[in-house]
Scaffold this motif. Structure first.
Motif, short mmCIF file in Angstrom:
data_model
loop_
_atom_site.label_atom_id
_atom_site.label_comp_id
_atom_site.label_asym_id
_atom_site.label_seq_id
_atom_site.Cartn_x
_atom_site.Cartn_y
_atom_site.Cartn_z
N GLY A 212 11.02 -9.51 1.57
CA GLY A 212 11.16 -9.88 2.96
C GLY A 212 10.41 -8.99 3.93
O GLY A 212 10.41 -9.26 5.14
N GLN A 213 9.77 -7.92 3.43
CA GLN A 213 9.07 -6.99 4.30
C GLN A 213 7.58 -6.90 3.99
O GLN A 213 6.75 -6.90 4.89
CB GLN A 213 9.70 -5.60 4.21
N GLY A 214 7.23 -6.78 2.70
CA GLY A 214 5.82 -6.66 2.35
C GLY A 214 5.62 -5.79 1.13
O GLY A 214 6.44 -5.77 0.20
N TYR A 215 4.52 -5.02 1.15
CA TYR A 215 4.12 -4.23 -0.02
C TYR A 215 3.74 -2.81 0.40
O TYR A 215 3.31 -2.57 1.52
CB TYR A 215 2.89 -4.88 -0.69
N ARG A 216 3.88 -1.89 -0.58
CA ARG A 216 3.43 -0.51 -0.39
C ARG A 216 2.57 -0.10 -1.56
O ARG A 216 2.96 -0.30 -2.72
CB ARG A 216 4.60 0.46 -0.27
N PHE A 217 1.41 0.50 -1.29
CA PHE A 217 0.56 1.04 -2.34
C PHE A 217 1.06 2.42 -2.72
O PHE A 217 1.11 3.32 -1.88
CB PHE A 217 -0.89 1.11 -1.85
N LEU A 218 1.43 2.59 -3.98
CA LEU A 218 1.97 3.85 -4.48
C LEU A 218 0.98 4.59 -5.37
O LEU A 218 1.12 5.78 -5.60
CB LEU A 218 3.28 3.63 -5.23
N GLY A 219 0.00 3.86 -5.93
CA GLY A 219 -0.97 4.49 -6.81
C GLY A 219 -0.47 4.57 -8.24
O GLY A 219 0.48 3.90 -8.63
N LEU A 220 -1.13 5.42 -9.01
CA LEU A 220 -0.82 5.58 -10.43
C LEU A 220 -0.30 6.97 -10.71
O LEU A 220 -0.68 7.93 -10.04
CB LEU A 220 -2.06 5.31 -11.28
N ALA A 221 0.57 7.08 -11.69
CA ALA A 221 1.10 8.38 -12.09
C ALA A 221 -0.04 9.27 -12.56
O ALA A 221 -0.93 8.82 -13.30
CB ALA A 221 2.12 8.22 -13.21
N LYS A 222 -0.03 10.52 -12.13
CA LYS A 222 -1.12 11.44 -12.48
C LYS A 222 -0.77 12.21 -13.75
O LYS A 222 0.36 12.41 -14.06
CB LYS A 222 -1.38 12.41 -11.32
#
Length: 222
Positions: A212-222
């Motif tokens: 209901g809000q959208g998306y967040r880019f979190l990336g990849l585990a390092k």
């Protein structure tokens, strides 16, 4: 990323529209300074490429009025006026960069990349690198060690926008506004489809869904 191109020389504008489209940008084109003044203030552009010798209203005046109105969108001035005094006038009016005609298309591409990264507080380097993801914009692919993960044009556009806004909650309407030009038809579920494909290729942790809000880019585990 959505760009506004303001250029009254039609052959050059056609060439730039084709080049920028291949680079994954959604581009709106105007040839009149008065139209550009209004549209630059009312549409959500990520960057503007502005010629100075325009009909209707000179580009320098357009730029001054944008800045006076509080417009902070990066502006790259593209003009045949090459004297140092004219470059100074452009920079004083609020230009973020200044490129003289004739120019090489690759130089324009690199200047646009640099302006977009600086606008989002990211380092200017060979590849766009954010949260463990390395994006080769020239090849429109993700680099993972010795592996090259190829992306479709739509996946590339979406991932680049996410990477320029790491950790930010982005609504579907915001993504649509910045990934498509003003003439494009936008399918209702196209963002969901490409988010799923990016997760399939790069990992489910890459992008978080907030229902209901959208998306967040979190990336990849390092």
């Amino acid at each position: 990323m959505r760009l506004l191109l303001v250029e009254d020389h039609v052959p050059l504008a056609d060439e730039l529209l084709a080049d920028l489209g291949r680079q994954g940008y959604a581009v709106d084109w105007l040839a009149d300074g008065r139209d550009a003044l209004w549209q630059g203030q009312h549409e959500p552009y990520d960057l503007i490429v502005l010629d100075l010798g325009l009909p209707g209203m000179p580009g320098l005046q357009v730029l001054r009025e944008w800045r006076a109105a509080g417009l902070t969108t990066p502006v790259l001035v593209l003009t045949a006026r090459a004297s140092w005094a004219e470059r100074v006038d452009g920079l004083k009016a609020g230009a973020d960069d200044y490129l003289c005609k004739p120019f090489h298309p690759e130089e324009l591409a690199l200047r646009i990349q640099a302006l977009l990264r600086r606008a989002h507080g990211l380092a200017v380097q060979a590849h766009l690198a954010v949260e463990g993801v390395v994006l080769d914009e020239a090849r429109q692919a993700v680099l993972r060690g010795d592996e090259i993960v190829q992306l479709t044009a739509a996946e590339f556009r979406l991932l680049r926008y996410f990477m320029l806004h790491p950790g930010q909650l982005l609504s579907k309407s915001q993504l649509n506004e910045h990934l498509y030009d003003g003439e494009s038809e936008r399918e209702s579920n196209v963002i969901e489809v490409h988010v799923k494909r990016l997760r399939d290729k790069l990992g489910r942790e890459l992008i978080e869904t907030r229902r209901g809000q959208g998306y967040r880019f979190l990336g990849l585990a390092k």
